[in-house]
Design a protein around this motif. Sequence first.
Motif, PDB file in Angstrom:
ATOM      1  N   THR A  37      65.103 136.018  55.259  1.00 11.88           N
ATOM      2  CA  THR A  37      64.858 137.470  55.279  1.00 11.88           C
ATOM      3  C   THR A  37      66.161 138.262  55.369  1.00 11.88           C
ATOM      4  N   TYR A  41      67.538 142.036  53.487  1.00 11.79           N
ATOM      5  CA  TYR A  41      68.274 143.191  54.039  1.00 11.79           C
ATOM      6  C   TYR A  41      69.608 143.353  53.310  1.00 11.79           C
ATOM      7  N   ARG A  42      70.201 142.226  52.945  1.00 12.73           N
ATOM      8  CA  ARG A  42      71.477 142.282  52.208  1.00 12.73           C
ATOM      9  C   ARG A  42      71.270 142.884  50.814  1.00 12.73           C
ATOM     10  N   ARG A 117      62.902 148.618  57.377  1.00 12.84           N
ATOM     11  CA  ARG A 117      62.255 147.476  58.040  1.00 12.84           C
ATOM     12  C   ARG A 117      60.762 147.425  57.682  1.00 12.84           C
ATOM     13  N   ARG A 138      65.479 137.782  62.333  1.00  9.89           N
ATOM     14  CA  ARG A 138      65.744 138.248  63.688  1.00  9.89           C
ATOM     15  C   ARG A 138      64.459 138.670  64.396  1.00  9.89           C
ATOM     16  N   ASP A 139      63.434 139.018  63.606  1.00 12.51           N
ATOM     17  CA  ASP A 139      62.207 139.602  64.174  1.00 12.51           C
ATOM     18  C   ASP A 139      60.969 138.894  63.647  1.00 12.51           C
ATOM     19  N   ARG A 188      78.418 141.745  66.336  1.00 12.62           N
ATOM     20  CA  ARG A 188      77.140 141.641  65.622  1.00 12.62           C
ATOM     21  C   ARG A 188      76.000 141.328  66.592  1.00 12.62           C
ATOM     22  N   ARG A 195      69.732 147.466  68.850  1.00 11.64           N
ATOM     23  CA  ARG A 195      69.187 148.504  67.970  1.00 11.64           C
ATOM     24  C   ARG A 195      67.806 148.923  68.463  1.00 11.64           C
TER      25      ARG A 195
HETATM   26  O1   DC Z   1      70.957 136.414  58.566  1.00 13.35           O
HETATM   27  P1   DC Z   1      71.999 137.345  57.930  1.00 13.35           P
HETATM   28  O2   DC Z   1      73.322 137.363  58.651  1.00 13.35           O
HETATM   29  O3   DC Z   1      72.139 137.119  56.459  1.00 13.35           O
HETATM   30  O4   DC Z   1      71.370 138.808  58.113  1.00 13.35           O
HETATM   31  C1   DC Z   1      71.999 139.924  57.597  1.00 13.35           C
HETATM   32  C2   DC Z   1      71.717 141.132  58.464  1.00 13.35           C
HETATM   33  O5   DC Z   1      70.341 141.505  58.389  1.00 13.35           O
HETATM   34  C3   DC Z   1      72.076 141.005  59.939  1.00 13.35           C
HETATM   35  O6   DC Z   1      72.865 142.139  60.300  1.00 13.35           O
HETATM   36  C4   DC Z   1      70.773 141.087  60.675  1.00 13.35           C
HETATM   37  C5   DC Z   1      69.809 141.699  59.688  1.00 13.35           C
HETATM   38  N1   DC Z   1      68.476 141.099  59.722  1.00 13.35           N
HETATM   39  C6   DC Z   1      67.490 141.771  60.387  1.00 13.35           C
HETATM   40  O7   DC Z   1      67.764 142.831  60.967  1.00 13.35           O
HETATM   41  N2   DC Z   1      66.230 141.266  60.408  1.00 13.35           N
HETATM   42  C7   DC Z   1      65.937 140.114  59.788  1.00 13.35           C
HETATM   43  N3   DC Z   1      64.675 139.651  59.815  1.00 13.35           N
HETATM   44  C8   DC Z   1      66.948 139.405  59.111  1.00 13.35           C
HETATM   45  C9   DC Z   1      68.230 139.917  59.112  1.00 13.35           C
END
Ligand code: DC
Length: 232
Positions: A37, A41-42, A117, A138-139, A188, A195
């Motif tokens: 995921t 976001y990227r 989101r 992350r979530d 980070r 947040r």
């Molecule tokens: O896993 P990553 O480092 O490629 O994630 C990139 C960014 O996206 C990181 O700043 C956190 C965010 N992210 C998020 O907020 N929720 C998610 N489910 C996945 C990543």
Amino acid sequence: MIFMKDIIIAIDGYSSCGKSTFAKAIAEKLGYTFIDTGAMYRAVTLYALRHQLIRADGSVDEKGLTAALPSISIRLLRSAQSGGNSVFLNGEDVSEEIRLAGVSDSVSRVSELAPVREHLVAQQRAMGQRRAVVMDGRDIGTVVFPHAELKIFMTASPEVRAQRRYRELRAKGVETSLQEVESNIRQRDAIDENRAVSPLRKANDAVLLDNSCMSVEEQMAWVMKLITSTQS
Ligand code: DC
């Protein structure tokens, strides 16, 4: 063959913990779909950069980006080469570009916006509708799939994560110092944890995996036992 019921495996945790490597290996082993995921976001961040929706001071034009969301199509396909995800933004393969520094620097500002989101969470839920997925982020265990059958929350000490990331960057020829990498990781962590919308939290029913001193093989043996326990 042993019959296995298809489940949702949610893997959350800090950056540079090896979440994607781990999630990919589990998906491979079970024949499940792996969904990164963070790549979604990227991809939105890359779109925002290309359409001048990120200002010189790094802030995001939230109104502009929110209005653009319906015209941002993101598709994740399985990459035969790496077993990971190839990422398509409006039909264009952006798998490499979303890993570049410009995107990495802006993605946390984009991923803290509630409309972004909501948009991506809806897509992630649709992707998991047929189950048999390993989703990393992350979530995932707290927001996307609060009823996932197995939730894992990954962590490792900032020092260990910095070492791993530093080695990866050096292997790619990126000039940096271990100190710089560690301070970036700590920064980070703070953004992810603090947040307002969907901060990084371990779900109450998630199993903690601190892999500071574990090999990938040890992690796999550990998780396969857990997966078996979800089948009874
Ligand atoms: O896993 P990553 O480092 O490629 O994630 C990139 C960014 O996206 C990181 O700043 C956190 C965010 N992210 C998020 O907020 N929720 C998610 N489910 C996945 C990543």
